[in-house]
Enzyme design. Structure first.
Site, PDB file in Angstrom:
ATOM      1  N   ASP A   1       0.864  -1.168   0.000  1.00 49.70           N
ATOM      2  CA  ASP A   1       0.000   0.000   0.000  1.00 49.70           C
ATOM      3  C   ASP A   1       0.910   1.231   0.000  1.00 49.70           C
ATOM      4  OD1 ASP A   1      -2.324   1.594   0.279  1.00 49.70           O
ATOM      5  OD2 ASP A   1      -2.002   1.691   2.444  1.00 49.70           O
TER       6      ASP A   1
ATOM      7  N   ASP B   1      -0.218   4.968   1.181  1.00 44.01           N
ATOM      8  CA  ASP B   1      -0.457   5.910   2.269  1.00 44.01           C
ATOM      9  C   ASP B   1      -0.279   5.247   3.630  1.00 44.01           C
ATOM     10  OD1 ASP B   1      -1.350   8.289   0.699  1.00 44.01           O
ATOM     11  OD2 ASP B   1      -2.866   6.852   0.037  1.00 44.01           O
TER      12      ASP B   1
END
Length: 604
Positions: free
Chosen positions: A59, A61
């Site tokens: 991922d 963020d």
């Protein structure tokens, strides 16, 4: 009556017993030198072998791009305040000041009564906050009679670090409307004049404002304008990604962010500008085999969305749904886990996915595709430091718990009066728990309250195979590393003392002592008399044969090269080393053949 002196004596005695039992363990800990610093360690819930991972997914963020706290949270907080004022909220809320010590990830919000709840693994309520007011036990029971609650439509769970400004803003608003004289608080909201503002409406307004601030792009543009102020850059990150690919594993980026924002952040994180030129030395996309943006997790792990190809030069999506093989150095939008897995040729346990969102990244990927999971918990270093510095408080809690057990050991159902010291010990436990919690923050630890683990901690234990404070902690482990889970004893197992005699009859034991001894004989003696591979005279199986292969291995990751390893590699029974207690039930073949159950001859 047991006075304080007796209480102290009992506590010292339990401490001495525990100290004597743990002296060997303490000695080992002192002699073993741990190479990795506490902040560089990875913690294990389920065993995992890195050399079996073929795909590393990330991922972006709060995983690859770690936002600085409290700078980013304060920026979000101020932007949402302006959005609420546009909705008609009073101008006075501009005076709110963000306090990082208050919000805590993993809290539940009760939309009906406007309360923030800290809940344990089983739904039992640990802490209740209404605005900035911490409710007493009596006040909690008036609202929640059993101090218990379950997740339903009225509950919202704050899973991610993006929720921290939202949590604090909700608390600010409820505190404001509950204390300002213009407003009259009702059970489920506030009344001013002919208007009613429910706690559910406050939540919806804040939630919609948060979404609006994130989706309009203004917040992201402000981050990109001062990227060094809001994003932490770790020089080890490009090293990690390059090392993964150099060991014949593939990497992919899977993020909910748009391409333009992803491009800005990853360019900052993965490329370096030379002193003589402003041109990046290397394109950040070369660090990944596959790149997917606008994933819309957790929808990505369910039915997903349309998979489309993005033009990196313009950032626009090409017309139509993409159906070919995923190409390296290309950027894709949307898609689903099922489709992407087929296109890149990955199986469930081939993938280690690293994310920060316990629900959108970890739980969904584990449940839907059985991916191996690594949870990034940026709060972990703070938790470790406090737990290290205040470990004496936690040890005191354990001593107090043990003291209650020691005091009550000699009582049974014929006893009518409880020792007065029990009440005093419980009061000391509450005081010690509160002191420990306040060292973590106003709402305590992310993982526990005293000796009780939180709902968030239970989800980490259940769904995250491994977890760490940062994704770059993988750099400090070799690619052949075996993350082995520590065996967890159940309560009944932890009380077993090998030196203590067991004077009871097990369920299912034979009445005859001789039969009981015969059933508990070693399987070695059984194989010596009637080895399973020589029992071929009967046409039916009178009992199950002892398995000759490993049938239960909690550390196995499904490597076909290690499947079906025989326990007996030679027909010589003397090579059979395990001592298993299983013995099949006796059955006299002669009696069976003399009865009506005589087996029929097999037809050729």
């Amino acid at each position: 009556m047991i006075d304080d002196q007796v209480l102290l004596t009992e506590m010292r005695r339990s401490d001495q017993v525990r100290e004597s039992l743990s002296s060997d363990a303490e000695l080992r800990r002192r002699n073993i030198k741990i190479k990795r610093e506490p902040g560089h360690r990875i913690f294990v819930n389920r065993s995992l072998q890195l050399d079996r991972i073929k795909f590393y997914g990330f991922d972006m963020d709060y995983t690859l791009a770690l936002y600085k706290s409290p700078e980013f949270e304060e920026l979000t907080f101020q932007q949402v305040l302006e959005s609420l004022i546009e909705l008609g909220y009073p101008e006075q809320i501009r005076e709110f000041v963000y306090d990082r010590t208050f919000p805590l990830r993993g809290l539940w919000y009760d939309k009906l009564y406007g309360n923030l709840l800290k809940v344990d693994a089983y739904g039992n309520i640990l802490t209740v906050v209404h605005g900035f007011k911490f409710l007493s036990g009596h006040e909690v029971r008036q609202i929640y009679p059993n101090k218990y609650i379950t997740v339903d439509d009225r509950i919202y769970v704050f899973y991610t670090l993006f929720n921290l400004p939202e949590i604090y803003l909700i608390a600010c608003l409820i505190d404001y409307f509950s204390t300002v004289a213009t407003y009259v608080e009702d059970r489920t909201g506030v009344i001013y004049g002919q208007n009613i503002l429910s706690f559910r409406a406050i939540f919806n307004d804040v939630r919609n404002s948060i979404d609006r601030v994130h989706h309009t792009g203004k917040l992201k543009e402000m981050v990109c304008e001062s990227i060094e102020q809001y994003i932490h850059k770790d020089e080890q990150l490009p090293v990690l990604l390059d090392r993964i690919r150099s060991h014949n594993a593939k990497t992919f980026l899977l993020t909910n962010s748009e391409y333009w924002y992803t491009d800005k952040l990853m360019t900052y994180l993965l490329t370096d500008k030379s002193d003589d030129s402003k041109t990046p030395k290397r394109d950040w996309k070369s660090f990944f085999n596959y790149i997917l943006v606008d994933a819309q997790k957790p929808l990505f792990f369910a039915e997903g969305t349309t998979l489309r190809l993005i033009d990196p030069k313009t950032g626009s999506m090409k017309l139509g749904s993409y159906s070919g093989q995923l190409q390296e150095n290309e950027v894709y939008s949307g898609g689903s886990c099922e489709v992407v897995s087929k296109l890149i040729g990955s199986m469930g346990k081939d993938v280690l996915y690293v994310g920060d969102h316990i629900f959108g990244d970890i739980i969904k990927s584990k449940k839907q595709k059985a991916w191996r999971t690594m949870l990034v918990v940026p709060e972990l270093n703070h938790e470790l430091k406090v737990f290290h510095d205040k470990r004496d408080l936690f040890n005191t809690l354990e001593s107090l718990d043990t003291s209650i057990s020691e005091l009550l050991r000699s009582f049974d159902m014929t006893s009518n009066h409880r020792p007065d010291a029990v009440t005093k010990i419980k009061q000391k436990i509450q005081e010690c728990t509160h002191e420990l919690d306040m060292n973590f923050g106003l709402l305590g630890s992310l993982f526990r309250t005293g000796s009780r683990q939180t709902h968030f901690a239970s989800q980490v234990t259940r769904y995250a195979d491994i977890y760490a404070s940062s994704v770059v902690n993988l750099v400090y482990y070799p690619f052949f590393y075996f993350f082995r889970a520590v065996p967890q004893l159940m309560p009944h197992e932890s009380t077993v003392d090998p030196e203590e005699p067991m004077h009871f009859t097990s369920w299912g034991d034979e009445k005859s002592q001789m039969d009981a001894l015969d059933r508990r004989r070693s399987t070695y003696s059984y194989i010596t008399t009637t080895p399973p591979y020589m029992s071929q005279s009967l046409s039916i199986h009178t009992h199950p044969d002892l398995p000759l292969h490993v049938t239960h291995d909690h550390d196995d990751d499904g490597d076909p090269d290690e499947d079906d390893i025989p326990l007996i590699e030679s027909p010589d029974v003397n090579d059979y080393r395990p001592r298993v207690t299983y013995t099949p039930p006796k059955r006299k073949v002669d009696e069976t053949l003399n009865g009506n159950d005589k087996p029929k001859e097999e037809k050729s």
